[in-house]
Design an enzyme around this catalytic site. Structure first.
Site, PDB file in Angstrom:
ATOM      1  N   HIS A 142     114.325   9.986 -24.229  1.00  0.00           N
ATOM      2  CA  HIS A 142     112.999   9.436 -24.538  1.00  0.00           C
ATOM      3  C   HIS A 142     112.912   7.966 -24.125  1.00  0.00           C
ATOM      4  O   HIS A 142     111.942   7.550 -23.473  1.00  0.00           O
ATOM      5  CB  HIS A 142     112.705   9.590 -26.036  1.00  0.00           C
ATOM      6  CG  HIS A 142     111.470   8.864 -26.488  1.00  0.00           C
ATOM      7  ND1 HIS A 142     110.200   9.251 -26.094  1.00  0.00           N
ATOM      8  CD2 HIS A 142     111.306   7.775 -27.296  1.00  0.00           C
ATOM      9  CE1 HIS A 142     109.304   8.424 -26.647  1.00  0.00           C
ATOM     10  NE2 HIS A 142     109.946   7.525 -27.370  1.00  0.00           N
ATOM     11  N   ARG A 151     108.259   0.309 -17.333  1.00  0.00           N
ATOM     12  CA  ARG A 151     108.970  -0.818 -16.727  1.00  0.00           C
ATOM     13  C   ARG A 151     109.551  -0.376 -15.393  1.00  0.00           C
ATOM     14  O   ARG A 151     108.824   0.107 -14.530  1.00  0.00           O
ATOM     15  CB  ARG A 151     110.050  -1.321 -17.705  1.00  0.00           C
ATOM     16  CG  ARG A 151     109.462  -2.010 -18.940  1.00  0.00           C
ATOM     17  CD  ARG A 151     110.560  -2.568 -19.835  1.00  0.00           C
ATOM     18  NE  ARG A 151     111.447  -1.520 -20.357  1.00  0.00           N
ATOM     19  CZ  ARG A 151     111.235  -0.855 -21.502  1.00  0.00           C
ATOM     20  NH1 ARG A 151     110.183  -1.117 -22.246  1.00  0.00           N
ATOM     21  NH2 ARG A 151     112.067   0.076 -21.909  1.00  0.00           N
ATOM     22  N   GLU A 208     104.743  12.636 -31.959  1.00  0.00           N
ATOM     23  CA  GLU A 208     106.135  12.384 -31.583  1.00  0.00           C
ATOM     24  C   GLU A 208     107.003  13.367 -32.352  1.00  0.00           C
ATOM     25  O   GLU A 208     106.931  13.429 -33.579  1.00  0.00           O
ATOM     26  CB  GLU A 208     106.552  10.933 -31.860  1.00  0.00           C
ATOM     27  CG  GLU A 208     105.875   9.955 -30.913  1.00  0.00           C
ATOM     28  CD  GLU A 208     106.484   8.551 -30.885  1.00  0.00           C
ATOM     29  OE1 GLU A 208     106.423   7.901 -29.835  1.00  0.00           O
ATOM     30  OE2 GLU A 208     107.014   8.121 -31.925  1.00  0.00           O
ATOM     31  N   GLN A 249      98.753   1.009 -29.202  1.00  0.00           N
ATOM     32  CA  GLN A 249     100.138   0.534 -29.148  1.00  0.00           C
ATOM     33  C   GLN A 249     100.348  -0.428 -27.985  1.00  0.00           C
ATOM     34  O   GLN A 249     100.948  -1.494 -28.139  1.00  0.00           O
ATOM     35  CB  GLN A 249     101.075   1.737 -29.023  1.00  0.00           C
ATOM     36  CG  GLN A 249     102.559   1.398 -29.088  1.00  0.00           C
ATOM     37  CD  GLN A 249     103.444   2.647 -29.132  1.00  0.00           C
ATOM     38  OE1 GLN A 249     102.954   3.760 -29.362  1.00  0.00           O
ATOM     39  NE2 GLN A 249     104.729   2.477 -28.909  1.00  0.00           N
TER      40      GLN A 249
END
Lengths: 427, 427
Positions: A142, A151, A208, A249
């Site tokens: 994950h 990223r 999740e 988020q």
């Protein structure tokens, strides 16, 4: 070791369907409201909820050091405070009472009327009063997926990730049991290319797939829990949906972490499955390279082979299983998480909850969130009714399940099932 | 408006020193252990702790809708749940009972013996059972200082900072009252230039000068609190030292925020000062530019002129005041923080605590942490005994104070004073 209670050949006089998560080898603990509107602590075998408060009053726990009202409570906290020795004595006794070769309760129709409820007659509650809730981030798959998306794929993992079971504090007040619906949250988001945020319902609501463990009083302020003792302070586990609003988020989380994107709701399955019940399903956790610092080094099999599944069920539709994962993929173990959590002297109490973090497996069909399954919305996930999903839509129901199978015995957590309602209107 | 209780000319028949934080205009609420080892809820005037449980039993609160045992508890949570109208009735009544012109209790020596304790006779406890604790990051000066040190001075504030009262969840289990010592935490840190972390005591333990507010039950899950109602759900405030281990924080906090760097201890002053008591000290908060989104727009003076000070006292040494700041420097108000916290439907309960974040003022002598005061250790802070401090050393005591002065009346929080003990040895 509680070998007898887990014996695969053991049968109960309560008939249990072969697909049930709750054979006599399980004996989970929960809290429910009975048909008489009384709240009690109970366990479950097959399709029956068993009133432990009533069993105790009838003398079935005689000889075990328990206070009279230990099960007549609206949470398991005090029972969990009694410690592992007591949990084990009670679970062993329940295993005896309901053994097919034990006629005491089996042949007492009057007592059975008082003690047994079908699951349809009870309403499951939150099993513990959760003082503090921590969420970890312990699945390498994950963390790698998220790092790759947001990223640099070549440096997907943060430098600290292989050294620390990274975790953060969550909010206890919004942890809810299976069946409680959740509103799509409102909040601030930054539209693509914009410089100022807008306000409105989140457009990227996600589940999740997690598990969580529940602790007992483990230490005093200032004292860490050594890793070899850590599992003794873990009462049991639940399946856990850590609802997340990805767009909220993204805008809020730098530099102090997720906040409103997570604290609108966190849903757990209502039965806590003890580590004793999970004992036969122990398995190795992934090899840790580099070797962790000494305080995190553990011996033996510290993971469990727990199958995890996620269904999405649209309004008036049939369920589609969108993910199949497994707890054993977790890089950091629960023992490592708990020891790390207390290495600075942080106090852990009875009823505290610690989430695993999203549990993704190595293959795309084992990813534990829509963010990963739809790869940020670029690969819509097909549903049985012909629709697709990038994220969760209004009136979808998300259902998480967890179960272990070995030697012909299946034990499990049941499910945590939550409907996402439309956002409330802000005046 | 509670004008009468705050009247500057009002005097109590309990004599109050002119430097005291606790004249009859204050009437804070706390929990203490009496000389008879009984725990009770109380208030304070001058150097006297007043047993509200005993006062209630003696009939002094007759006519106010209170349960018999509302003050005979080990936390204020139930009283806070009773809501603002009840808090105000009780505070007004206490103000009457102790007014110099009221002889009822003043002349009843028997009752006074039961009700009054000198502060030396009682032991202050944590005033509330804190379910959830949130810490904000709402001082622009502090966020700018941190951003300047660790990122780019030209872009010190994160893009979200001027739009969101940035906050994150903290740990409730380690919130402790003034007087409880704290061990220097052990943990992982990354030495300068190293690629792998080392384990040991933090070398950079810091205080953070904060206030915190305590809430009542404010909403149901899913419903936000509109900004114009937010202050009605704030019971009062305390002074708060958010202990921080800067080296642990630096290594652990990306991407999910501070964790073990903060949760080893958080110290609060034991008396909760109500918003009613603070009413005369209202003042404007800084102009907000850009204008916040509509749900965060407020009218009127929503800040308070509260002087804040920090002392460091070395073992066997005298105190040095190292910082003088003020609550009014806060960019985001408590009302904005509470409304933002619930805009996604997050549930807030009685006894929840929300920290301000470090309150730094505009000048270097008003910075709210050693990180800023010593500018990352480059400008050691001189102490009265000739030593200097870059961060907090073993056996130093850190004391935070807060007080308001206007029209010749001083009301305050007393202090939160905490000694830093050496790290425990990890076996």
């Amino acid at each position: 070791m509680p070998i007898k209670t887990n014996d695969p050949s053991k049968k109960s006089w309560i008939s249990v369907d072969s697909n049930s998560d709750f054979p006599i080898q399980n004996i989970p603990f929960g809290v429910f409201l009975t048909r008489d509107d009384i709240i009690t602590i109970g366990t479950r075998i097959g399709n029956y909820a068993i009133d432990l408060g009533a069993l105790h009053q009838l003398g079935y726990f005689d000889g075990i050091p328990l206070t009279d009202d230990i099960f007549l409570q609206d949470s398991l906290n005090d029972f969990i405070s009694d410690g592992k020795k007591t949990w084990r004595l009670v679970r062993n006794r329940i295993s005896e009472i309901f053994d097919i070769n034990n006629s005491a309760l089996q042949n007492n129709e009057e007592h059975k009327k008082i003690v047994l409820f079908t699951m349809e007659e009870v309403e499951m509650q939150l099993p513990v009063l959760i003082g503090d809730y921590t969420d970890f981030y312990s699945s390498k798959e994950h963390a790698t997926n998220v790092g790759t998306m947001f990223r640099d794929p070549a440096n997907a993992l943060m430098p600290n990730w292989l050294h620390i079971p990274v975790g953060y504090h969550g909010r206890s007040s919004t942890i809810i049991p299976s069946g409680t619906p959740v509103h799509r949250p409102n909040g601030q988001t930054l539209p693509k290319g914009a410089e100022t945020p807008v306000f409105g319902p989140s457009r990227l609501v996600d589940f999740e797939l997690e598990t969580a463990f529940i602790t007992t009083d483990a230490n005093v302020l200032g004292e860490p829990i050594p890793i070899e003792e850590a599992e003794d302070y873990i009462f049991g586990m639940v399946v856990f949906n850590d609802w997340s609003a990805r767009d909220i988020q993204k805008w809020e989380y730098v530099p102090l972490g997720p906040f409103l994107a997570k604290n609108f709701a966190s849903s757990i399955s209502p039965w806590i499955v003890t580590l004793d019940a999970l004992e036969p399903y122990r398995t190795e956790s992934p090899v840790q390279e580099p070797t962790p610092l000494p305080y995190l080094q553990q011996k033996g099999s510290k993971s469990f082979d727990i199958n995890l599944e996620v269904d999405i069920t649209p309004e008036n539709g049939e369920p589609t299983t969108v993910s199949k994962s497994n707890f054993k993929y977790m890089y950091w173990t629960m023992a490592q998480q708990l020891t790390h959590h207390t290495i600075n002297g942080c106090k852990v109490n009875s009823g505290d909850m610690m989430g695993s973090g999203t549990i993704s497996g190595p293959t795309p069909d084992s990813y534990g969130s829509m963010l990963e399954l739809s790869w940020q919305g670029t690969k819509p996930v097909p549903l049985a009714n012909g629709e697709t999903r990038k994220f969760i839509e209004d009136n979808d129901t998300v259902t998480l399940r967890g179960f272990c199978i070995k030697d012909g015995v299946r034990i499990g957590f049941g499910e945590v099932s939550t409907k996402l309602l439309p956002a409330v209107t802000i005046k």
